[in-house]
Motif scaffolding. Structure first.
Motif, PDB file in Angstrom:
ATOM      1  N   ARG A 273       3.176  -2.384  -2.249  1.00 13.39           N
ATOM      2  CA  ARG A 273       2.851  -3.344  -3.313  1.00 13.39           C
ATOM      3  C   ARG A 273       4.076  -3.632  -4.173  1.00 13.39           C
ATOM      4  O   ARG A 273       4.362  -4.783  -4.498  1.00 13.39           O
ATOM      5  CB  ARG A 273       1.715  -2.798  -4.192  1.00 13.39           C
ATOM      6  CG  ARG A 273       0.421  -2.561  -3.431  1.00 13.39           C
ATOM      7  CD  ARG A 273      -0.568  -1.781  -4.251  1.00 13.39           C
ATOM      8  NE  ARG A 273      -0.051  -0.439  -4.495  1.00 13.39           N
ATOM      9  CZ  ARG A 273      -0.773   0.556  -4.991  1.00 13.39           C
ATOM     10  NH1 ARG A 273      -2.034   0.356  -5.326  1.00 13.39           N
ATOM     11  NH2 ARG A 273      -0.250   1.734  -5.190  1.00 13.39           N
TER      12      ARG A 273
ATOM     13  N   HIS B 247      -2.847  -9.925  -0.458  1.00 16.77           N
ATOM     14  CA  HIS B 247      -3.145  -8.808   0.452  1.00 16.77           C
ATOM     15  C   HIS B 247      -2.598  -7.499  -0.100  1.00 16.77           C
ATOM     16  O   HIS B 247      -3.266  -6.478  -0.082  1.00 16.77           O
ATOM     17  CB  HIS B 247      -2.546  -9.063   1.838  1.00 16.77           C
ATOM     18  CG  HIS B 247      -2.472  -7.829   2.677  1.00 16.77           C
ATOM     19  ND1 HIS B 247      -3.583  -7.309   3.302  1.00 16.77           N
ATOM     20  CD2 HIS B 247      -1.441  -7.005   2.990  1.00 16.77           C
ATOM     21  CE1 HIS B 247      -3.231  -6.212   3.968  1.00 16.77           C
ATOM     22  NE2 HIS B 247      -1.935  -6.013   3.788  1.00 16.77           N
ATOM     23  N   TRP B 248      -1.393  -7.551  -0.615  1.00 17.25           N
ATOM     24  CA  TRP B 248      -0.729  -6.332  -1.076  1.00 17.25           C
ATOM     25  C   TRP B 248      -1.353  -5.824  -2.364  1.00 17.25           C
ATOM     26  O   TRP B 248      -1.418  -4.608  -2.578  1.00 17.25           O
ATOM     27  CB  TRP B 248       0.766  -6.599  -1.231  1.00 17.25           C
ATOM     28  CG  TRP B 248       1.344  -7.066   0.058  1.00 17.25           C
ATOM     29  CD1 TRP B 248       1.629  -8.360   0.412  1.00 17.25           C
ATOM     30  CD2 TRP B 248       1.655  -6.271   1.202  1.00 17.25           C
ATOM     31  NE1 TRP B 248       2.107  -8.402   1.697  1.00 17.25           N
ATOM     32  CE2 TRP B 248       2.137  -7.137   2.199  1.00 17.25           C
ATOM     33  CE3 TRP B 248       1.576  -4.914   1.477  1.00 17.25           C
ATOM     34  CZ2 TRP B 248       2.533  -6.687   3.450  1.00 17.25           C
ATOM     35  CZ3 TRP B 248       1.984  -4.463   2.720  1.00 17.25           C
ATOM     36  CH2 TRP B 248       2.447  -5.343   3.691  1.00 17.25           C
TER      37      TRP B 248
ATOM     38  N   LEU C 154      -4.414  -3.505  -1.804  1.00 14.18           N
ATOM     39  CA  LEU C 154      -4.258  -2.183  -1.200  1.00 14.18           C
ATOM     40  C   LEU C 154      -4.570  -1.094  -2.213  1.00 14.18           C
ATOM     41  O   LEU C 154      -4.142  -1.156  -3.362  1.00 14.18           O
ATOM     42  CB  LEU C 154      -2.830  -1.988  -0.684  1.00 14.18           C
ATOM     43  CG  LEU C 154      -2.379  -2.840   0.495  1.00 14.18           C
ATOM     44  CD1 LEU C 154      -0.945  -2.497   0.860  1.00 14.18           C
ATOM     45  CD2 LEU C 154      -3.285  -2.652   1.692  1.00 14.18           C
TER      46      LEU C 154
ATOM     47  N   HIS D 158      -3.451   3.268   1.091  1.00 15.02           N
ATOM     48  CA  HIS D 158      -2.879   2.276   1.998  1.00 15.02           C
ATOM     49  C   HIS D 158      -1.557   1.701   1.496  1.00 15.02           C
ATOM     50  O   HIS D 158      -0.814   1.115   2.267  1.00 15.02           O
ATOM     51  CB  HIS D 158      -3.888   1.154   2.259  1.00 15.02           C
ATOM     52  CG  HIS D 158      -5.040   1.615   3.076  1.00 15.02           C
ATOM     53  ND1 HIS D 158      -6.242   1.973   2.503  1.00 15.02           N
ATOM     54  CD2 HIS D 158      -5.168   1.826   4.401  1.00 15.02           C
ATOM     55  CE1 HIS D 158      -7.075   2.363   3.449  1.00 15.02           C
ATOM     56  NE2 HIS D 158      -6.442   2.289   4.612  1.00 15.02           N
ATOM     57  N   ALA D 159      -1.274   1.880   0.225  1.00 15.19           N
ATOM     58  CA  ALA D 159      -0.023   1.364  -0.333  1.00 15.19           C
ATOM     59  C   ALA D 159       1.197   2.057   0.258  1.00 15.19           C
ATOM     60  O   ALA D 159       2.302   1.544   0.175  1.00 15.19           O
ATOM     61  CB  ALA D 159      -0.023   1.516  -1.845  1.00 15.19           C
TER      62      ALA D 159
ATOM     63  N   GLU E 168       1.444  -0.667   7.676  1.00 16.77           N
ATOM     64  CA  GLU E 168       1.645  -1.947   6.991  1.00 16.77           C
ATOM     65  C   GLU E 168       3.062  -2.495   7.190  1.00 16.77           C
ATOM     66  O   GLU E 168       3.362  -3.610   6.774  1.00 16.77           O
ATOM     67  CB  GLU E 168       1.361  -1.810   5.492  1.00 16.77           C
ATOM     68  CG  GLU E 168      -0.082  -1.518   5.141  1.00 16.77           C
ATOM     69  CD  GLU E 168      -0.997  -2.710   5.350  1.00 16.77           C
ATOM     70  OE1 GLU E 168      -0.524  -3.860   5.453  1.00 16.77           O
ATOM     71  OE2 GLU E 168      -2.219  -2.496   5.403  1.00 16.77           O
TER      72      GLU E 168
END
Length: 132
Positions: free
Chosen positions: A29, A85-86, A89, A93-94, A99
């Motif tokens: 992110r 999308h970012w 997260l 998931h970041a 990714e």
């Protein structure tokens, strides 16, 4: 002397290197946000440079206004859409290495647009000016 054999309290020397920390994964992110911010700066700088050059070459061109419309009307909303999308997260998931391909694709889009659009807009303005 300190426990690592160094009398000055520093954490590493040629004979006693400092212990290495494990590489900390970077948050996707933050990375995409940084790329967008720098991309917008590059886009704006190139836009000013290209626009100023073109203003000297073509008198009465609408390029500055067109560039502003494209920047506000297209670039910023497109950047937000790409970043959406970012932003969604979660903290797990970041940092997910899965990714990485999407990040590479999005970063390529950002930089292609940041560098290419000012010149594309200049070409369009020059073509429109030659038609009149």
């Amino acid at each position: 002397m300190t426990p690592n054999g160094n009398r000055h309290g520093r954490t590493g020397t040629a004979l006693h290197p400092a212990p290495r920390r494990a590489a900390q994964p970077r948050d996707w992110r933050k990375r995409i946000s940084d790329n967008l911010a720098y991309g917008l700066l590059v886009y704006t700088g190139l836009q000013i440079f290209v626009t100023m050059k073109q203003l000297k070459e073509l008198s009465g061109t609408m390029l500055p206004y067109m560039a502003l419309i494209v920047l506000v009307g297209g670039i910023i909303p497109a950047a937000r859409m790409l970043e959406r999308h970012w932003d969604k997260l979660d903290d797990i998931h970041a940092f997910d290495p899965a990714e990485a391909p999407r990040f590479a694709r999005d970063r390529a889009i950002i930089w292609a647009a940041a560098i290419g659009l000012p010149f594309l807009l200049a070409l369009i303005a020059k073509a429109l000016h030659s038609l009149t």
